[in-house]
Design a protein around this motif. Structure first.
Motif, PDB file in Angstrom:
ATOM      1  N   SER A 267       0.805  -1.227   0.000  1.00 51.52           N
ATOM      2  CA  SER A 267       0.000   0.000   0.000  1.00 51.52           C
ATOM      3  C   SER A 267       0.833   1.270   0.000  1.00 51.52           C
ATOM      4  O   SER A 267       0.282   2.367   0.114  1.00 51.52           O
ATOM      5  N   ARG A 269       1.900   3.478  -1.931  1.00 44.73           N
ATOM      6  CA  ARG A 269       1.740   3.945  -3.302  1.00 44.73           C
ATOM      7  C   ARG A 269       2.626   5.140  -3.624  1.00 44.73           C
ATOM      8  O   ARG A 269       3.134   5.264  -4.750  1.00 44.73           O
ATOM      9  N   THR A 346      -8.480   0.971   4.855  1.00 50.65           N
ATOM     10  CA  THR A 346      -7.946   2.009   3.991  1.00 50.65           C
ATOM     11  C   THR A 346      -6.736   2.674   4.632  1.00 50.65           C
ATOM     12  O   THR A 346      -6.586   2.711   5.861  1.00 50.65           O
ATOM     13  N   GLU A 348      -5.857   5.674   2.842  1.00 49.05           N
ATOM     14  CA  GLU A 348      -6.012   6.959   2.171  1.00 49.05           C
ATOM     15  C   GLU A 348      -7.359   7.568   2.522  1.00 49.05           C
ATOM     16  O   GLU A 348      -8.350   6.858   2.728  1.00 49.05           O
ATOM     17  N   ALA A 351     -11.643   6.900   0.967  1.00 47.35           N
ATOM     18  CA  ALA A 351     -11.571   5.598   0.317  1.00 47.35           C
ATOM     19  C   ALA A 351     -12.041   4.530   1.296  1.00 47.35           C
ATOM     20  O   ALA A 351     -11.867   4.668   2.506  1.00 47.35           O
ATOM     21  N   GLN A 391      -7.174   0.449  -8.428  1.00 40.35           N
ATOM     22  CA  GLN A 391      -7.491   0.221  -7.016  1.00 40.35           C
ATOM     23  C   GLN A 391      -8.077   1.482  -6.382  1.00 40.35           C
ATOM     24  O   GLN A 391      -9.110   1.435  -5.704  1.00 40.35           O
ATOM     25  N   ARG A 392      -7.395   2.599  -6.600  1.00 43.59           N
ATOM     26  CA  ARG A 392      -7.819   3.860  -5.983  1.00 43.59           C
ATOM     27  C   ARG A 392      -9.201   4.283  -6.471  1.00 43.59           C
ATOM     28  O   ARG A 392     -10.041   4.739  -5.702  1.00 43.59           O
ATOM     29  N   GLN A 393      -9.464   4.092  -7.761  1.00 47.15           N
ATOM     30  CA  GLN A 393     -10.775   4.439  -8.319  1.00 47.15           C
ATOM     31  C   GLN A 393     -11.886   3.631  -7.648  1.00 47.15           C
ATOM     32  O   GLN A 393     -12.930   4.185  -7.259  1.00 47.15           O
ATOM     33  N   GLU A 395     -11.812   2.122  -4.713  1.00 47.77           N
ATOM     34  CA  GLU A 395     -11.893   2.447  -3.286  1.00 47.77           C
ATOM     35  C   GLU A 395     -12.634   3.770  -3.064  1.00 47.77           C
ATOM     36  O   GLU A 395     -13.430   3.892  -2.120  1.00 47.77           O
ATOM     37  N   ARG A 396     -12.394   4.741  -3.915  1.00 48.63           N
ATOM     38  CA  ARG A 396     -13.080   6.029  -3.768  1.00 48.63           C
ATOM     39  C   ARG A 396     -14.556   5.902  -4.145  1.00 48.63           C
ATOM     40  O   ARG A 396     -15.412   6.557  -3.533  1.00 48.63           O
ATOM     41  N   ARG A 480      -6.859  -4.865  -2.153  1.00 48.43           N
ATOM     42  CA  ARG A 480      -5.421  -4.952  -1.856  1.00 48.43           C
ATOM     43  C   ARG A 480      -5.014  -6.388  -1.510  1.00 48.43           C
ATOM     44  O   ARG A 480      -4.378  -6.646  -0.485  1.00 48.43           O
TER      45      ARG A 480
END
Length: 536
Positions: A267, A269, A346, A348, A351, A391-393, A395-396, A480
């Protein structure tokens, strides 16, 4: 000693039955038998109402010519000389150590890099962006209670790594001819883990025991001359002419070293981005996305063990499932946590990420597992950083679907399979904290993933009755499972284009769980030590 594999006995066998099995197998007398040591114990539950224990045994004998005895069984691959499983250090640091190795990250990989280097006398400097494990646990539990996220101290970041808030599984499918996994488990036992983790086939520890053990191992590293610095993020790895020269910390301090281990976790990033910008060679690798599924643990126990459900030697039942779908994707269970909970994972802001966690007792009412779909590098044009972007997309998006307050989107399996609206939960109460928002999960993942999971759940029910029951609970999203990048290294464990940089563990793409990450850490420590001696 003589090793016997595949000794099969009934679940409730007596000690005499075990001894007699050895005597009969080797055709020896009771007087010749000195000791029976259980190297490994597993079980065969393919017939749930007739479960057997399967042993690997090391036998000490007296008044026996072992060479002649083994000659009698030369065609029996289950009877051999017991291998030497004692760990042997590959180096000893010189008294005039002119350089100290740097270890970035204190998850399982970094922890064992530091421990083995310290045991060999190399006095490592460990840099961990998160807090010590007890302080980190406070921040993590506070987030679960109040939704107050500390982006540097959470399930992903801090002493012990992501595995600290998990089931604490200590088994792996990696090849381990050197018995390094035994070294990992032996160090855990020395730090306070239950002794049974040495020999049971699917050992686990649980979060609370891991917290105590990690702090004990930290004390050992410091006692042996290592330095450990928490809340210390590495902002730059300094490289000159393809050679690592040291690191620059978040406060601007520079520490010089030509041996830097990147055990950064899956994680980190921002660190991946920094390494990519520095030109360190990395490639996209496969990972998976999906949901957490929860069932009543007692249902899983009955499905797996039948009348033997609840037996103390079996404990809470687990499962491992895979289904190959019509659309070419594969769906499988991952990180199954018997008697556990789904946790907010999370690192971040804005997210939502799920993970699974169990205590040693595995006594919570629900079983949970990730049900995930494989993602290949071709899905994001082989760009090593596009996997992170996906991944980020997701999670958000899950954060918004859950109400934009760190609650997770959830749906009962029956509604999900019928593409229906999210209704209130029924028999299976979701365990995720802070909370869940019942909704339609159809938009939580790409269409191909939703299609594949909808096909897989009924297929799994053919193996575990009730798996697709309408009141089972899905919670999103699980993203993740592993690192979406691999920092390529050579046989010397150094980056293929950056000398002195040793990528390792899950984050670098070389492990998948606590045990395999610890094994990788030992190998890296050995490589670092030998290279330091060579260049001394």
């Amino acid at each position: 000693m003589i090793r016997i594999n595949q000794v099969k006995l009934p679940l409730d066998h007596s000690e005499d039955e075990l001894k007699n099995a050895v005597l009969n197998t080797l055709s020896i007398t009771e007087e010749q038998l000195v000791d029976i040591h259980v190297f490994k114990r597993g079980y065969d539950a393919r017939k749930k109402n007739q479960i057997f224990l399967i042993y690997t045994l090391d036998i000490t004998l007296q008044d026996v010519n072992e060479e002649q005895l083994l000659g009698n069984f030369e065609d029996n691959h289950n009877i051999r000389v017991s291998p030497d499983t004692e760990y042997k250090y590959v180096a000893t640091a010189p008294a005039d150590l002119s350089e100290r190795p740097i270890v970035i990250g204190m998850g399982p990989c970094g922890l064992f890099v530091a421990l083995i280097l310290a045991q060999m006398g190399f006095k490592p400097i460990v840099l961990e962006r998160g807090k010590s494990v007890h302080e980190r646990a406070k921040d993590t539990f506070r987030f679960w209670r109040t939704s107050e996220l500390n982006t540097e101290s959470n399930v992903q970041f801090g002493e012990g790594g992501a595995g600290t808030f998990s089931d604490g599984k200590l088994y792996s499918q990696v090849k381990d001819p050197g018995f390094l996994g035994l070294k990992v488990k032996t160090e855990f036992v020395a730090a306070g883990a239950p002794a049974e983790i040495i020999y049971v086939s699917k050992p686990h520890i649980g979060t609370y025991k891991l917290v105590t053990m990690v702090s004990q191992m930290r004390s050992k590293i410091i006692e042996l001359g290592g330095d450990i610095r928490f809340e210390t993020r590495v902002d730059e790895i300094n490289i000159e002419d393809g050679q690592v020269t040291g690191v620059t910390l978040n406060g601007g301090e520079v520490i010089n070293s030509k041996h830097v281990v990147a055990a950064i976790g899956h994680s980190a990033r921002d660190t991946f981005q920094m390494l990519h910008d520095k030109g360190v060679h990395m490639e996209a690798q496969s990972f998976s996305i999906g949901f957490r599924v929860e069932h009543k643990q007692e249902m899983i126990d009955q499905a797996r063990f039948g009348k033997n459900a609840g037996h103390p030697l079996l404990g809470a039942a687990d499962y491992k499932l895979v289904h190959h779908c019509k659309n070419g994707r594969s769906v499988y269970s991952f990180c199954m946590c018997p008697g556990g909970v789904v946790v907010a994972a999370t690192s971040e802001e804005h997210a939502v990420v799920t993970n699974g966690m169990s205590q040693y007792s595995r006594s919570e009412r629900n079983a949970n597992s990730a049900i995930v779909v494989g993602i290949s590098p071709e899905d994001f044009n082989n760009d090593p950083l596009q996997g992170i972007a996906l991944q980020r997309q997701l999670e958000r998006n899950a954060y918004v679907m859950g109400g934009s307050n760190y609650d997770a989107p959830a749906q009962m399996v029956g509604d999900f399979l019928a593409a229906g609206k999210g209704k209130p939960f029924e028999n299976v109460e979701p365990s995720y904290k802070p909370n869940v928002k019942m909704t339609d999960l159809s938009d939580a993942l790409p269409d191909f993933a939703i299609e594949a999971i909808r096909e897989a759940l009924p297929a799994f029910a053919k193996k575990i009755r009730g798996f697709d029951s309408k009141d089972a609970m899905l919670t999103g999203v699980e993203t993740r499972t592993s690192s979406p990048v691999q920092i390529k290294r050579g046989p010397d464990f150094q980056s293929i284009n950056t000398k002195g940089l040793y990528p390792g563990g899950e984050g670098a793409g070389y492990a998948g769980g606590i045990l395999s990450a610890g094994i990788d850490g030992i190998k890296i420590a050995e490589a670092v030590a030998l290279d330091m001696l060579k260049n001394a």
